[in-house]
Design an enzyme around this catalytic site. Structure first.
Site, short mmCIF file in Angstrom:
data_model
loop_
_atom_site.label_atom_id
_atom_site.label_comp_id
_atom_site.label_asym_id
_atom_site.label_seq_id
_atom_site.Cartn_x
_atom_site.Cartn_y
_atom_site.Cartn_z
N LYS A 19 -13.69 2.66 14.78
CA LYS A 19 -12.75 1.70 15.84
C LYS A 19 -11.92 1.92 17.15
O LYS A 19 -11.78 1.30 17.09
CB LYS A 19 -11.06 2.62 14.00
CG LYS A 19 -11.22 1.78 13.27
CD LYS A 19 -10.24 2.03 12.25
CE LYS A 19 -10.45 1.60 10.65
NZ LYS A 19 -10.11 2.42 9.56
N PRO A 62 -4.13 -11.59 11.20
CA PRO A 62 -3.96 -10.74 12.54
C PRO A 62 -4.06 -9.59 13.05
O PRO A 62 -3.30 -8.91 11.86
CB PRO A 62 -2.86 -11.23 13.61
CG PRO A 62 -1.72 -11.90 13.07
CD PRO A 62 -2.61 -12.04 11.07
N ASP A 63 -4.96 -8.39 13.25
CA ASP A 63 -5.21 -7.09 14.28
C ASP A 63 -3.87 -6.82 15.09
O ASP A 63 -4.75 -7.00 16.18
CB ASP A 63 -6.46 -6.75 14.10
CG ASP A 63 -6.77 -5.20 13.82
OD1 ASP A 63 -5.82 -4.69 14.87
OD2 ASP A 63 -7.66 -4.96 13.85
N ILE A 64 -3.08 -6.29 14.95
CA ILE A 64 -1.63 -6.60 16.06
C ILE A 64 -2.35 -5.11 16.31
O ILE A 64 -2.51 -5.83 18.40
CB ILE A 64 -1.05 -5.88 14.71
CG1 ILE A 64 -0.19 -6.67 13.74
CG2 ILE A 64 0.34 -5.95 16.16
CD1 ILE A 64 0.77 -5.99 13.18
N ASN A 109 0.86 -0.95 0.42
CA ASN A 109 -0.09 -0.28 0.00
C ASN A 109 0.69 1.11 0.27
O ASN A 109 1.45 1.05 -0.28
CB ASN A 109 -0.99 0.00 1.31
CG ASN A 109 -0.23 -0.34 2.43
OD1 ASN A 109 0.10 0.99 2.86
ND2 ASN A 109 -0.47 -1.20 3.20
N1 CTP Z 1 -4.16 -1.97 11.95
C1 CTP Z 1 -3.09 -3.23 12.78
N2 CTP Z 1 -2.77 -4.54 12.44
C2 CTP Z 1 -3.85 -4.96 11.12
C3 CTP Z 1 -5.22 -4.00 10.42
C4 CTP Z 1 -4.51 -2.62 11.05
O1 CTP Z 1 -2.49 -3.03 14.23
N3 CTP Z 1 -4.04 -6.28 10.59
C5 CTP Z 1 -4.18 -1.14 13.24
C6 CTP Z 1 -3.38 -0.11 12.11
O2 CTP Z 1 -2.19 0.41 12.60
C7 CTP Z 1 -3.93 1.37 12.47
C8 CTP Z 1 -5.34 1.05 12.94
O3 CTP Z 1 -5.23 -0.46 13.19
O4 CTP Z 1 -3.54 1.91 13.49
C9 CTP Z 1 -6.10 0.83 11.66
O5 CTP Z 1 -7.95 0.07 11.29
P1 CTP Z 1 -8.40 -0.28 10.27
O6 CTP Z 1 -9.39 -1.37 10.42
O7 CTP Z 1 -7.26 -1.90 10.38
O8 CTP Z 1 -7.82 0.48 9.06
P2 CTP Z 1 -8.01 0.17 7.59
O9 CTP Z 1 -7.50 -0.38 7.23
O10 CTP Z 1 -8.37 1.41 6.63
O11 CTP Z 1 -9.72 -0.98 7.51
P3 CTP Z 1 -11.29 -0.46 6.78
O12 CTP Z 1 -11.72 -0.89 6.08
O13 CTP Z 1 -12.04 -1.17 8.86
O14 CTP Z 1 -11.54 0.86 6.89
#
Ligand code: CTP
Length: 322
Positions: free
Chosen positions: A263, A231-233, A134
């Site tokens: 969020k 995984p969502d870190i 990205n």
């Molecule tokens: N984040 C993370 N791990 C992931 C995805 C996101 O830690 N696998 C963290 C990013 O560092 C940021 C926040 O989550 O702090 C962003 O949220 P996220 O919902 O993932 O944003 P988007 O990817 O834009 O998702 P969406 O499509 O729901 O808008």
């Protein structure tokens, strides 16, 4: 045109360019030249690069030129230049005052604190030569790391693949994929007082990256990649009983504040920094405009350099009690 070219190169072979190179003050450019010199791709490219580096440009006027030609490149009226300089200086001084204030608020808080930051994109491999990535440049996370160490914090920066120099005194750990980033964060989060998740982590990865380069199949016009959720870190860190103060980012192209608040709740964050991203803002830019949001507060930072945004952000965190 010549001066713009020299500034772009970082040359310093006369008094003007030497002064421009040897200052940390903002610089405003008011170029004037023949219309063809101005529209030349080389000049326009130099202007673009200088703007990206933070120079402010006062566009030349249109009209009759000293050489007798007519077009864009004419020097703006002296009064217009004067007014633009005054407005520019006023804005800069206001920003500087706010930054100085934020800096002194933040300094005593951050001294000796341990800060963990993720920054940049993650790359998810498709095969040995291709990946899903990205447009995150990592600049915001790196600016926070830089400012935080200058405020006396001990900073660990987990960086995705970016071409940025490591700020002085920052411990940097390079990763490529979301899983690698997750691995590192899991091992080091417990030591941190605060976790700032500025990375643009890929939400999905390729289920089965190919071991050899994928080849086109004759006659096949479509291709399907199977993706699985990463995984969502930041959400994981927020779930831990010994969690640090957790700050997330929300980069959105629309409904910025609404999505960010969602969020904040959904991931159980202590704070979220919302920013509008699009063609001319957010990603790959030096300037940024963040809205800092907690459950009870919402503070809008006007557009300024990522360093100034970092100072405001760290000063805002310093005001939260943890
Ligand atoms: N984040 C993370 N791990 C992931 C995805 C996101 O830690 N696998 C963290 C990013 O560092 C940021 C926040 O989550 O702090 C962003 O949220 P996220 O919902 O993932 O944003 P988007 O990817 O834009 O998702 P969406 O499509 O729901 O808008």
């Amino acid at each position: 045109a010549e001066t713009l070219a020299k500034l772009r190169m970082g040359r310093a072979d006369d008094l003007l360019t030497t002064l421009c190179l040897a200052t940390d003050k903002p610089i405003m450019l008011a170029p004037a030249m023949n219309r063809l010199m101005w529209s030349n791709a080389a000049t326009q490219d130099n202007v673009l690069v200088l703007k990206q580096r933070g120079f402010t440009l006062l566009e030349p006027a249109e009209g009759e030129q000293a050489c007798g030609e007519v077009g864009a490149g004419r020097m703006p009226e002296p009064l217009a230049i004067f007014n633009a300089v005054v407005a520019f200086q006023t804005k800069f001084q206001e920003q500087q005052k706010q930054t100085d204030q934020a800096w002194s608020n933040a300094k005593s808080f951050w001294l000796g604190k341990k800060l963990l930051i993720t920054a940049g994109p993650t790359f998810e491999d498709i095969d040995p030569v291709r990946f899903i990535g990205n447009r995150s440049s990592g600049k915001m996370g790196f600016a926070i790391a830089d400012v935080a160490t200058k405020l006396g914090a001990k900073v660990t920066l987990v960086a995705g693949p970016v071409q940025l120099a490591t700020p002085v005194n920052v411990e940097r750990i390079n990763v490529r994929s979301a899983l690698q980033m997750f691995d590192i964060v899991q091992t080091v989060y417990a030591d941190a007082d605060c976790f700032i998740s500025a990375a643009a982590v890929a939400d999905f990865r390729v289920a089965q990256p190919a071991e050899q380069k994928l080849k086109k199949q004759p006659g096949l016009d479509n291709m399907t990649l199977e993706l699985v959720k990463n995984p969502d870190i930041v959400a994981w860190v927020s779930e831990q009983s010994d969690k640090p103060f957790v700050v997330g980012f929300a980069a959105e192209t629309q409904n910025v504040i609404e999505y960010a608040k969602d969020k904040l709740k959904r991931k159980n964050l202590d704070m979220i920094c919302a920013n509008q991203v699009g063609e001319f803002q957010g990603f790959e830019q030096n300037d940024n405009a963040l809205t800092l949001i907690t459950e009870t507060e919402e503070v809008v930072q006007s557009l300024s350099s990522k360093t100034q945004q970092a100072i405001a952000l760290l000063s805002f965190i310093a005001k939260q009690s943890f």
